[in-house]
Design an enzyme around this catalytic site. Structure first.
Site, PDB file in Angstrom:
ATOM      1  N   ASP A 119       1.727 -22.556  -8.399  1.00 28.71           N
ATOM      2  CA  ASP A 119       0.892 -23.466  -7.629  1.00 28.71           C
ATOM      3  C   ASP A 119       1.096 -24.882  -8.137  1.00 28.71           C
ATOM      4  O   ASP A 119       2.070 -25.167  -8.832  1.00 28.71           O
ATOM      5  CB  ASP A 119      -0.580 -23.044  -7.703  1.00 28.71           C
ATOM      6  N   ARG A 151     -14.292 -24.847  -5.266  1.00 31.32           N
ATOM      7  CA  ARG A 151     -13.505 -25.848  -5.993  1.00 31.32           C
ATOM      8  C   ARG A 151     -13.004 -26.935  -5.040  1.00 31.32           C
ATOM      9  O   ARG A 151     -11.976 -26.785  -4.393  1.00 31.32           O
ATOM     10  CB  ARG A 151     -12.320 -25.182  -6.687  1.00 31.32           C
TER      11      ARG A 151
END
Length: 551
Positions: free
Chosen positions: A438, A156
């Site tokens: 996050d 990613r």
């Protein structure tokens, strides 16, 4: 091309990454697509301005109705190793070598190798993370299965809004996603392909078919340049923006030779409503801790439509990440409660037809795999075509009812401050009150606080207005409370800086589009990492082991 010197202690990794060949490849990749990438970002600005000025709402595109109406096209079948994607590990920043090795040794089907939401993109983190991936792909990490047998790597790269400050190409800072993608493909692409284990990617923050077309062009160019077969790169697009939901079929169509499906998540997606429509009172998003979950109409409609769209076109549909952390002891009273909570939320996704989802806690892998096996048949659920689903624009844009609570306000402030604190210490995620947080949870947290101030929302508890003064007072209270656990003067100062930066973000007149862009471009972030902050200072005082809060 200009490149910063190697960070202390990473000279060997730096030298192995930045070879003459890789630098030449990066230069050509970035110079080829830089202008088109800039146009994409300008289109985002233009589209947002149109929505603000016109008061219009998104709808399914008339210009691409023929694509949606054509029943015959399909994405190319995904490779064997992607057919079964029941449980992936999410938020895996590969610069954390110990956790990365544990993930590679785990029974998970895949690993989201995350240079985006769960990662803080300091130059040391990027070098160490990409180098660790190269070691894993070439079977050079001790005690790790061969890459063909380990969980599949879903790489990613950073999103389009991120830049790499340490590389200049033709006088401009390199786009973060092309820096990450280029190095990973150059060093790992062929080996992954030869071992039938990639190259596979997640694409973050895609907002339109034009952006997926750009990625497709990048894939085609890269495969030709590296002498790889067309279509060997496969990508899962994260549908993290409300505008992208109205173009999911088109996104799949543009990537049909390279598609591994679409992914559905909750917090970045919810935050995108504030990003795109936050100035409008009609889109006031209520307290996420009380009123926002995947059972609400706007999120359930998005999930159902994503599954229907993917399966109609032969693509895999994956769900979000379970952020809850299991207590270390299976005998703890809270263990069964946490497990039951995760199972309930993930069963909702399984019943909706998803082909897999993510967990952060590796102790959840086996229980969630068993849950999948009990409630689905086969490697995936592509046979679930969801003909019962009929989603309208009104369904997708229907805000849940509810208000704002003092608990929710305090929680959002805490997550926002602690994320910035973690980021300033070189980490992209942290643990708070039994779950991992996050940039996605930081986005929704700071977005809600900004929006509640903007619309002068009132607390359900006592009728107080969510004002600048109230948020400032609560932030100072939190800073004082957390400061008691700081282990040094430097960590105390960093916490104070994080609190001040959080207030700056939520009190701005105009909404900052991405908190990561704000942090990545802020002088505090840049200067702290130019000075080479020591690793031991990277541990925030409020980040207890295994996610137990000291508060």
């Amino acid at each position: 091309m200009e490149l910063s010197p190697p960070p202390k202690g990473l000279e060997a990794a730096y030298a192995s990454l930045f070879t003459t060949g890789s630098l030449s490849f990066l230069h050509e990749l970035i110079s080829t697509f830089d202008e088109e990438m800039e146009q994409i970002l300008q289109l985002r600005v233009s589209r947002k301005a149109h929505l603000d000025l016109s008061g219009d709402l998104p709808n399914f595109l008339e210009s691409t109705a023929h694509i949606r109406a054509d029943p015959d096209w399909r994405v190319l079948p995904v490779p064997t190793r992607l057919q079964k994607r029941h449980v992936d590990i999410g938020d895996m920043a590969p610069c954390d070598t110990q956790r990365f090795v544990r993930a590679l040794q785990s029974p998970a089907q895949g690993i989201q190798v995350d240079f985006d939401d769960g990662n803080c993109p300091t130059f040391p983190n990027q070098i160490k993370g990409i180098h660790n991936v190269i070691l894993a792909v070439n079977n050079q990490l001790p005690g790790v299965p061969h890459i063909s047998q380990a969980p599949v790597l879903m790489l990613r790269p950073r999103a389009w809004n991120m830049v790499e400050h340490n590389m200049l190409v033709e006088g401009k800072e390199a786009p973060g996603p092309l820096f990450d993608f280029g190095l990973l493909m150059y060093h790992c692409g062929r080996t992954l392909l030869e071992n039938q284990s990639g190259p596979f990617f997640y694409l973050s923050k895609v907002e339109s078919l034009m952006e997926s077309r750009l990625w497709n062009n990048i894939f085609v160019w890269t495969q030709q340049k590296l002498g790889l077969p067309l279509g060997c790169i496969k990508a899962t697009v994260l549908i993290e923006n409300v505008l992208a939901t109205f173009e999911m079929e088109e996104i799949l169509y543009e990537l049909r030779e390279h598609s591994a499906g679409l992914n559905c998540g909750i917090w970045d997606y919810s935050a995108s409503f504030v990003n795109k429509f936050g100035y409008r009172r009609d889109f006031l998003l209520p307290d996420r801790s009380k009123y926002v979950n995947m059972e609400k109409r706007f999120l359930r409609s998005y999930l159902d439509l994503l599954v229907q769209t993917c399966h109609r076109r032969g693509a895999l549909a994956t769900g979000g990440m379970a952020a809850l952390l299991l207590p270390q002891s299976q005998h703890a009273d809270s263990y069964s409660k946490v497990l039951a909570a995760v199972e309930r939320l993930k069963l909702l996704e399984i019943n909706a037809g998803v082909d897999g989802f993510m967990v952060y806690d590796m102790n959840l892998i086996k229980p969630m795999q068993k849950l999948f096996e009990r409630h689905s048949e086969g490697d995936n659920q592509l046979h679930q075509l969801r003909g019962d689903v009929s989603v309208t624009p009104e369904d997708l844009l229907s805000m849940p009812s509810g208000g704002v609570t003092l608990h929710g306000l305090k929680y959002n402030i805490a997550v926002g401050v602690l994320f910035i604190n973690a980021w300033l210490s070189g980490k992209g995620h942290f643990f708070y009150r039994g779950q991992v947080e996050d940039s996605a949870t930081a986005e929704i947290s700071r977005s809600q606080v900004w929006q509640w101030i903007r619309h002068q929302a009132r607390l359900e508890d006592d009728g107080r207005v969510v004002s600048r003064r109230l948020v400032t007072e609560l932030t100072k209270e939190l800073r004082t409370e957390l400061g008691l656990f700081c282990r040094s003067g430097r960590s105390t100062q960093r916490l104070h800086t994080a609190a001040d930066m959080f207030l700056e973000v939520v009190l701005k007149r105009h909404f900052p589009e991405f908190i990561t862009s704000y942090l990545n471009l802020d002088h505090t972030f840049l200067s702290s990492h130019c000075l080479g902050e020591e690793e031991e200072e990277a541990e925030a005082a409020v980040e207890p082991s295994r996610g137990r809060s000291k508060l």
